[in-house]
Design an enzyme around this catalytic site. Structure first.
Site, PDB file in Angstrom:
ATOM      1  N   TYR A 178      45.944  72.090 -20.962  1.00  0.00           N
ATOM      2  CA  TYR A 178      47.308  71.731 -20.536  1.00  0.00           C
ATOM      3  C   TYR A 178      47.881  70.629 -21.437  1.00  0.00           C
ATOM      4  CZ  TYR A 178      51.065  70.353 -17.289  1.00  0.00           C
ATOM      5  OH  TYR A 178      52.279  70.051 -16.716  1.00  0.00           O
ATOM      6  N   ALA A 203      47.020  69.829 -24.466  1.00  0.00           N
ATOM      7  CA  ALA A 203      47.269  70.353 -25.819  1.00  0.00           C
ATOM      8  C   ALA A 203      48.558  71.173 -25.838  1.00  0.00           C
ATOM      9  CB  ALA A 203      46.083  71.207 -26.279  1.00  0.00           C
ATOM     10  N   ILE A 219      55.377  64.428 -10.204  1.00  0.00           N
ATOM     11  CA  ILE A 219      56.587  64.840  -9.478  1.00  0.00           C
ATOM     12  C   ILE A 219      56.194  65.372  -8.108  1.00  0.00           C
ATOM     13  CG2 ILE A 219      58.598  66.384  -9.536  1.00  0.00           C
ATOM     14  CD1 ILE A 219      58.489  64.132 -11.755  1.00  0.00           C
TER      15      ILE A 219
HETATM   16  P1  NAD Z   1      55.564  75.690 -10.332  1.00  0.00           P
HETATM   17  O1  NAD Z   1      54.202  76.270 -10.412  1.00  0.00           O
HETATM   18  O2  NAD Z   1      56.083  75.266  -8.979  1.00  0.00           O
HETATM   19  O3  NAD Z   1      56.625  76.696 -10.957  1.00  0.00           O
HETATM   20  C1  NAD Z   1      56.399  77.335 -12.180  1.00  0.00           C
HETATM   21  C2  NAD Z   1      57.211  78.604 -12.241  1.00  0.00           C
HETATM   22  O4  NAD Z   1      56.923  79.216 -13.509  1.00  0.00           O
HETATM   23  C3  NAD Z   1      56.865  79.621 -11.152  1.00  0.00           C
HETATM   24  O5  NAD Z   1      58.044  80.187 -10.613  1.00  0.00           O
HETATM   25  C4  NAD Z   1      56.052  80.692 -11.907  1.00  0.00           C
HETATM   26  O6  NAD Z   1      56.172  82.004 -11.354  1.00  0.00           O
HETATM   27  C5  NAD Z   1      56.667  80.601 -13.300  1.00  0.00           C
HETATM   28  N1  NAD Z   1      55.774  81.087 -14.354  1.00  0.00           N
HETATM   29  C6  NAD Z   1      54.476  80.758 -14.531  1.00  0.00           C
HETATM   30  N2  NAD Z   1      53.979  81.446 -15.568  1.00  0.00           N
HETATM   31  C7  NAD Z   1      54.973  82.226 -16.064  1.00  0.00           C
HETATM   32  C8  NAD Z   1      55.060  83.168 -17.121  1.00  0.00           C
HETATM   33  N3  NAD Z   1      54.001  83.493 -17.875  1.00  0.00           N
HETATM   34  N4  NAD Z   1      56.254  83.768 -17.358  1.00  0.00           N
HETATM   35  C9  NAD Z   1      57.332  83.479 -16.585  1.00  0.00           C
HETATM   36  N5  NAD Z   1      57.284  82.618 -15.551  1.00  0.00           N
HETATM   37  C10 NAD Z   1      56.127  81.997 -15.292  1.00  0.00           C
HETATM   38  O7  NAD Z   1      55.575  74.458 -11.374  1.00  0.00           O
HETATM   39  P2  NAD Z   1      56.462  73.127 -11.408  1.00  0.00           P
HETATM   40  O8  NAD Z   1      55.689  72.019 -10.785  1.00  0.00           O
HETATM   41  O9  NAD Z   1      57.842  73.405 -10.940  1.00  0.00           O
HETATM   42  O10 NAD Z   1      56.460  72.843 -13.004  1.00  0.00           O
HETATM   43  C11 NAD Z   1      57.473  73.313 -13.874  1.00  0.00           C
HETATM   44  C12 NAD Z   1      57.198  72.776 -15.264  1.00  0.00           C
HETATM   45  O11 NAD Z   1      57.106  71.348 -15.239  1.00  0.00           O
HETATM   46  C13 NAD Z   1      55.878  73.250 -15.851  1.00  0.00           C
HETATM   47  O12 NAD Z   1      56.030  73.489 -17.235  1.00  0.00           O
HETATM   48  C14 NAD Z   1      54.956  72.081 -15.627  1.00  0.00           C
HETATM   49  O13 NAD Z   1      53.885  72.050 -16.549  1.00  0.00           O
HETATM   50  C15 NAD Z   1      55.901  70.921 -15.836  1.00  0.00           C
HETATM   51  N6  NAD Z   1      55.442  69.679 -15.205  1.00  0.00           N
HETATM   52  C16 NAD Z   1      55.287  69.591 -13.855  1.00  0.00           C
HETATM   53  C17 NAD Z   1      54.857  68.379 -13.291  1.00  0.00           C
HETATM   54  C18 NAD Z   1      54.695  68.228 -11.790  1.00  0.00           C
HETATM   55  O14 NAD Z   1      54.289  67.130 -11.344  1.00  0.00           O
HETATM   56  N7  NAD Z   1      55.015  69.241 -10.999  1.00  0.00           N
HETATM   57  C19 NAD Z   1      54.552  67.291 -14.112  1.00  0.00           C
HETATM   58  C20 NAD Z   1      54.718  67.432 -15.497  1.00  0.00           C
HETATM   59  C21 NAD Z   1      55.174  68.633 -16.029  1.00  0.00           C
END
Ligand code: NAD
Length: 245
Positions: free
Chosen positions: A153, A155, A186
């Site tokens: 993740y 990387a 978050i």
């Molecule tokens: P989440 O898992 O709630 O939502 C991710 C969404 O992406 C889902 O709807 C899923 O179906 C979709 N998805 C996953 N793989 C996919 C693919 N191959 N093709 C198309 N859609 C796909 O995640 P989140 O917490 O809302 O995170 C969103 C972004 O923010 C991510 O990139 C995550 O790494 C980043 N992020 C989140 C946090 C956190 O604390 N939640 C912190 C840092 C970064």
């Protein structure tokens, strides 16, 4: 400014859904690209319908190069253009390197990093024709600080930063900006499930003493795609309560 069109990946739920709603309230039409079934995004689509903009759902796996081309072409057919690309889709498969399988590495890199490349590759030709584009990719502070158990993740999220800076240099002359947002912790269903003790331990790492909200990330994206950010490209905007300084 004309009504703009935003393609947001992984916007069926979570942070991506909040970004979609926030941009919709700015009078932006929304194309959601997500690999879950449309039924999983019911709440998001209903909320988008209330805003009065056009919102459509496209089922597609961002790690599939050819499928991304097909879906991008379809979105341009349906909406006429893509002004804003938000690369938000991402997954985790956490394990210490000692236990990490090759498949854990490949899957996370394919979705989190190659997914961004696939989108940028297929969307930028359309943006270049219009000489306008705003690209924001969601990285993570973990990509800057590292985190035990998240080699794949971290990387992928560090890779997004290098990709963003390169896209900013290659496409700047075409009036296309590229920036990254790096969230810290978050508040999501995942963090809600933590015990009070675990939450207290987390808060100690954050100078502002609380978790971020999905709206905090959406606000950063809203700014980076706005006219107020017209002279900002190649930056990584941390939204982490000071967790990584
Ligand atoms: P989440 O898992 O709630 O939502 C991710 C969404 O992406 C889902 O709807 C899923 O179906 C979709 N998805 C996953 N793989 C996919 C693919 N191959 N093709 C198309 N859609 C796909 O995640 P989140 O917490 O809302 O995170 C969103 C972004 O923010 C991510 O990139 C995550 O790494 C980043 N992020 C989140 C946090 C956190 O604390 N939640 C912190 C840092 C970064």
């Amino acid at each position: 400014m004309d009504k703009r069109v935003a393609l947001i990946t992984g916007a069926g739920r979570g942070i991506g859904a909040k970004i979609a709603l926030t941009l919709a309230k700015e009078n932006t039409d929304i194309a959601i690209v997500d690999y879950s079934d449309e039924s999983a995004a019911k709440e998001t689509l209903e909320a988008l319908a209330q805003t009065g903009v056009t919102a459509r759902y496209y089922k597609c796996d961002v790690s599939d190069f050819n499928a991304v081309k097909t879906v991008v072409d379809q979105i341009v057919k349906d909406f006429g253009k893509i002004d804003i690309l938000v690369n938000n889709a991402g997954i985790t498969a956490d394990k210490l390197i000692l236990r990490m399988e090759e498949s854990d590495w490949d899957r996370v890199l394919d979705i989190n990093l190659k997914g961004c490349f696939n989108m940028i590759k297929h969307v930028t030709p359309y943006m270049m024709r219009k000489r306008y584009g705003r690209i924001v990719s969601i990285s993570s502070v973990v990509g800057m600080m590292g985190n035990a158990g998240q080699a794949n993740y971290a990387a992928s999220k560090a890779g997004i930063i290098g990709l963003t800076k390169t896209v900013a240099k290659e496409f700047g002359p075409r009036n296309i900006t590229a920036n990254a947002v790096a969230p810290g912790f978050i508040k999501t269903a995942m963090t809600d499930a933590l015990t009070d003790e675990q939450k207290q331990a987390m808060y100690k790492q954050i100078p502002l003493g609380c978790l971020g909200e999905t709206q905090d990330i959406a606000n950063a994206v809203k700014f980076l795609v706005s006219d107020d950010a017209r002279y900002i490209t190649g930056v990584v905007l941390k939204v982490d309560g000071g967790m990584y300084i």
